[in-house]
Design an enzyme around this catalytic site. Sequence first.
Site, PDB file in Angstrom:
ATOM      1  N   GLY A  49       0.853  -1.199   0.000  1.00 27.08           N
ATOM      2  CA  GLY A  49       0.000   0.000   0.000  1.00 27.08           C
ATOM      3  C   GLY A  49       0.882   1.239   0.000  1.00 27.08           C
ATOM      4  O   GLY A  49       0.530   2.287   0.541  1.00 27.08           O
ATOM      5  N   ALA A  50       2.056   1.094  -0.644  1.00 28.72           N
ATOM      6  CA  ALA A  50       3.121   2.097  -0.529  1.00 28.72           C
ATOM      7  C   ALA A  50       2.797   3.458  -1.129  1.00 28.72           C
ATOM      8  O   ALA A  50       3.373   4.463  -0.713  1.00 28.72           O
ATOM      9  CB  ALA A  50       4.397   1.548  -1.169  1.00 28.72           C
ATOM     10  N   HIS A  86     -14.076  13.942  14.741  1.00 33.75           N
ATOM     11  CA  HIS A  86     -13.234  13.812  13.543  1.00 33.75           C
ATOM     12  C   HIS A  86     -13.626  14.871  12.517  1.00 33.75           C
ATOM     13  O   HIS A  86     -14.694  15.486  12.625  1.00 33.75           O
ATOM     14  CB  HIS A  86     -13.394  12.416  12.914  1.00 33.75           C
ATOM     15  CG  HIS A  86     -12.663  11.335  13.654  1.00 33.75           C
ATOM     16  ND1 HIS A  86     -13.236  10.627  14.692  1.00 33.75           N
ATOM     17  CD2 HIS A  86     -11.396  10.848  13.520  1.00 33.75           C
ATOM     18  CE1 HIS A  86     -12.364   9.750  15.162  1.00 33.75           C
ATOM     19  NE2 HIS A  86     -11.233   9.859  14.473  1.00 33.75           N
ATOM     20  N   THR A 110      -5.068  -2.149   7.787  1.00 33.69           N
ATOM     21  CA  THR A 110      -6.128  -2.014   6.783  1.00 33.69           C
ATOM     22  C   THR A 110      -7.493  -2.209   7.436  1.00 33.69           C
ATOM     23  O   THR A 110      -7.725  -3.221   8.096  1.00 33.69           O
ATOM     24  CB  THR A 110      -5.915  -3.049   5.656  1.00 33.69           C
ATOM     25  OG1 THR A 110      -4.677  -2.754   5.033  1.00 33.69           O
ATOM     26  CG2 THR A 110      -7.035  -2.993   4.628  1.00 33.69           C
ATOM     27  N   MET A 135      -0.758   6.477   4.074  1.00 32.28           N
ATOM     28  CA  MET A 135      -0.015   5.784   5.128  1.00 32.28           C
ATOM     29  C   MET A 135       1.290   5.201   4.581  1.00 32.28           C
ATOM     30  O   MET A 135       2.330   5.274   5.232  1.00 32.28           O
ATOM     31  CB  MET A 135      -0.873   4.673   5.737  1.00 32.28           C
ATOM     32  CG  MET A 135      -1.959   5.194   6.660  1.00 32.28           C
ATOM     33  SD  MET A 135      -1.261   6.107   8.048  1.00 32.28           S
ATOM     34  CE  MET A 135      -0.320   4.825   8.833  1.00 32.28           C
ATOM     35  N   LYS A 179     -15.010  12.295   7.346  1.00 31.28           N
ATOM     36  CA  LYS A 179     -15.119  10.923   7.873  1.00 31.28           C
ATOM     37  C   LYS A 179     -16.579  10.483   7.835  1.00 31.28           C
ATOM     38  O   LYS A 179     -17.460  11.155   8.366  1.00 31.28           O
ATOM     39  CB  LYS A 179     -14.577  10.855   9.302  1.00 31.28           C
ATOM     40  CG  LYS A 179     -14.552   9.431   9.854  1.00 31.28           C
ATOM     41  CD  LYS A 179     -13.772   9.339  11.141  1.00 31.28           C
ATOM     42  CE  LYS A 179     -13.758   7.951  11.725  1.00 31.28           C
ATOM     43  NZ  LYS A 179     -13.070   6.972  10.875  1.00 31.28           N
TER      44      LYS A 179
END
Length: 240
Positions: free
Chosen positions: A12-13, A150, A95, A17, A154
């Site tokens: 998930g590079a 949040h 995840t 994140m 969101k």
Amino acid sequence: MNQTPLRLLIHGASGRMGQALLRLAAENTDTLQVVAAFTGRSPAQRVVDGVPHFAASELSGAPAFDVAIDFSLPEGFDPILSLCVERGAGLVSGTTGISQAQRATLDAAAAKIPLVWASNFSLGVAVLDELVERAAQALAGWDCDIVESHHTRKLDAPSGTALTLGAAAGRGGAQPHYASLRAGDIVGEHLVQFTGLGERIELVHRASNRDIFARGALFAAGQLAGRAAGSYRVRDLLAG
Ligand code: NAD
């Protein structure tokens, strides 16, 4: 004494994140070496800052690694878990949105490899979780309320972290109630309030930067290496 750096695979590079993980790992090359970075689609560049990049479809050809850190999407979760089991490597996954069936596969994999899956990798929240459980145990009969705030983008409410904290309160015997606020650009705040007759305890965690999740995941990866197979919580990995 020199130690061999921990060999990390980042899954998930190209995501928010993943990028934070690559940046922070690059600041700690004495202890961490990213041997491969995987992205959902073919990477724009094959090597970035010395780190080889691959498409998720090339996962089976990944170089040797000690721990994979996965912050991808539910559809990317099964292949990285299978690879870790196949290679006998550890898995740190943040995840979210994984299904019950994926959860069951994760639990089964814990018999073979050390792993940690958490909806929140902040070390502060791991400590808060412990404090909430302890307070609930000690304060039987007090009201327990969890208020989470949040940013307005969101969608889910209550947050996964609020539910995790609620589970900790539940283990301690409390029956938490939830409230959610959506305002501005708040990264994340969780207030757990215990109210008795004439007194009140407020336990609060405020996140001001998303790097805390990446730092927590890198910490978890370092702690996981060399451990026996099993499913660990972030709080299990903290000293004391
Ligand atoms: P993002 O959308 O910015 O990045 C997603 C990454 O996953 C990208 O690199 C994308 O290429 C990759 N990807 C997509 N499909 C894939 C597939 N089939 N196989 C492999 N890789 C695939 O998302 P983000 O903000 O970086 O968040 C990633 C995940 O981490 C989300 O599930 C999010 O909810 C979660 N998250 C967890 C925490 C925590 O502390 N547990 C904190 C922040 C985010």
